[in-house]
Motif scaffolding. Structure first.
Motif, PDB file in Angstrom:
ATOM      1  N   PRO A 115       5.258  -8.751  -8.056  1.00 11.93           N
ATOM      2  CA  PRO A 115       5.907  -7.457  -8.298  1.00 11.93           C
ATOM      3  C   PRO A 115       5.562  -6.487  -7.167  1.00 11.93           C
ATOM      4  CG  PRO A 115       4.808  -8.244 -10.296  1.00 11.93           C
ATOM      5  CD  PRO A 115       4.354  -9.140  -9.171  1.00 11.93           C
ATOM      6  N   LYS A 116       6.462  -5.567  -6.899  1.00 15.22           N
ATOM      7  CA  LYS A 116       6.189  -4.560  -5.872  1.00 15.22           C
ATOM      8  C   LYS A 116       4.915  -3.817  -6.242  1.00 15.22           C
ATOM      9  CE  LYS A 116       9.673  -2.375  -4.166  1.00 15.22           C
ATOM     10  NZ  LYS A 116      10.809  -1.406  -4.002  1.00 15.22           N
ATOM     11  N   THR A 117       3.986  -3.740  -5.298  1.00 17.31           N
ATOM     12  CA  THR A 117       2.646  -3.217  -5.584  1.00 17.31           C
ATOM     13  C   THR A 117       2.248  -2.177  -4.538  1.00 17.31           C
ATOM     14  OG1 THR A 117       2.013  -5.343  -6.556  1.00 17.31           O
ATOM     15  CG2 THR A 117       0.224  -3.878  -5.899  1.00 17.31           C
ATOM     16  N   ILE A 118       1.700  -1.074  -4.998  1.00 19.98           N
ATOM     17  CA  ILE A 118       1.240  -0.005  -4.112  1.00 19.98           C
ATOM     18  C   ILE A 118      -0.255   0.216  -4.348  1.00 19.98           C
ATOM     19  CG2 ILE A 118       1.406   2.451  -3.539  1.00 19.98           C
ATOM     20  CD1 ILE A 118       4.365   2.313  -4.300  1.00 19.98           C
ATOM     21  N   ILE A 119      -1.033   0.168  -3.275  1.00 19.45           N
ATOM     22  CA  ILE A 119      -2.484   0.333  -3.378  1.00 19.45           C
ATOM     23  C   ILE A 119      -2.831   1.816  -3.377  1.00 19.45           C
ATOM     24  CG2 ILE A 119      -4.691  -0.164  -2.270  1.00 19.45           C
ATOM     25  CD1 ILE A 119      -3.291  -2.556  -0.904  1.00 19.45           C
TER      26      ILE A 119
END
Length: 297
Positions: A115-119
């Motif tokens: 899944p699109k993931t943002i840190i």
């Protein structure tokens, strides 16, 4: 006649409950069935000495030929490796799987679908309040609902589904300075996923998990399980994900993507094996020990 291999299976001695010792006992049983001597050792029975004479304070008279490391005590795992003891899984792979940020980076680098993931940016202790406006671009990119995952957590804990900006800000404030990621919510996989156990690059067991009451399907959170045969695409993805994070054996969780394409939810280097045995009748400790025996031969 060759001397039987001596192994240790290490588990965390500070954790209560049966499930952690349970895995160790299953590994020990499988090893004995394969003619190996296997001792169950608590991590807190091993004190690492770092210095010019790096070693470990132990009561045991001899080091093992190998270790099944079923804990997340990374420094201890690294110490054993530095002393020349092979670990299954390696300290590096356990460290990557234990930190979801490192895990998603490793999967992404290997071209694995996630899944699109943002840190989330690192926040140092003592620098609160958190600048919540920092997360506006993430909201624009991911929308709502959105998943928040703390970097460290197991059994579906420290994973949250938030539906609006107020909930997001509240949860981020509660998390404080702990590392976390924001992740795309996969509606098509709400309350269901696939657990695939991979050993030595092969699928050895699989089940589908479902929940009627929670967006997470973990059995430990009340999800139900049913035996499942993954299709070729799902099996290949699980095998590739286990390899991408460097594991010899792993429990790989897949999500059902919106167009039928599987996505990797996460890879567990220390997956417990009783639930999948209860569901499928497959004792995953058996292929684990068979694989180790083959590697060491």
């Amino acid at each position: 006649m060759a001397t039987p291999k001596l192994g240790w299976v290490i588990y965390n001695g500070h954790l209560g409950g049966k499930k952690f010792l349970d895995f160790a006992e299953w590994i020990q049983r499988a090893a004995h069935a394969n003619g190996m001597e296997m001792k169950i050792i608590k991590n807190n029975a091993l004190l690492a000495i770092v210095g010019t004479d790096s070693s470990i304070l132990i009561k045991e008279k001899e080091l093992p030929d190998f270790v099944v490391f079923s804990d997340k005590d990374i420094p201890l795992a690294q110490q054993l490796e530095a002393m020349g003891v092979p670990l299954f899984n390696s300290s590096k792979s356990i460290a990557v799987c234990d930190n979801k940020i490192l895990m998603y980076q490793a999967l992404s680098e290997a071209g694995i679908r996630i899944p699109k993931t943002i840190i989330a940016p690192k926040i140092f202790p003592g620098t609160l309040p958190i600048q919540l406006e920092t997360f506006a671009p993430a909201i624009s990119e991911l929308g709502f609902p959105v998943i928040i995952k703390e970097a460290f957590g197991s059994f579906g804990e420290q994973v949250y589904l938030v539906h609006n900006k107020a909930q997001l800000h509240q949860k981020i404030t509660e998390i404080g300075t702990e590392p976390f990621v924001l992740q795309e919510y996969i509606q098509s996989s709400h309350g269901r996923d696939i657990r695939i156990n991979v050993v030595g690059g092969k699928v050895v067991a699989s089940m589908i998990r479902t929940s009627e009451t929670d967006f997470r399907a973990n059995v430990s959170r009340g999800g139900s399980m049913q035996q499942y045969t993954p299709n070729a695409k799902e099996a290949q993805l699980a095998i590739a994900a286990a390899a991408a994070v460097g594991t010899d054996f792993a429990g790989v969780d897949l999500l059902f993507g919106p167009e039928g394409e599987p996505l990797v939810c996460e890879v567990n280097s220390n997956a417990h094996i009783r639930s999948i045995y209860d569901c499928t009748g497959v004792d995953v400790s058996v292929p684990i020990i068979s694989y180790i025996k083959e590697v060491l031969s």
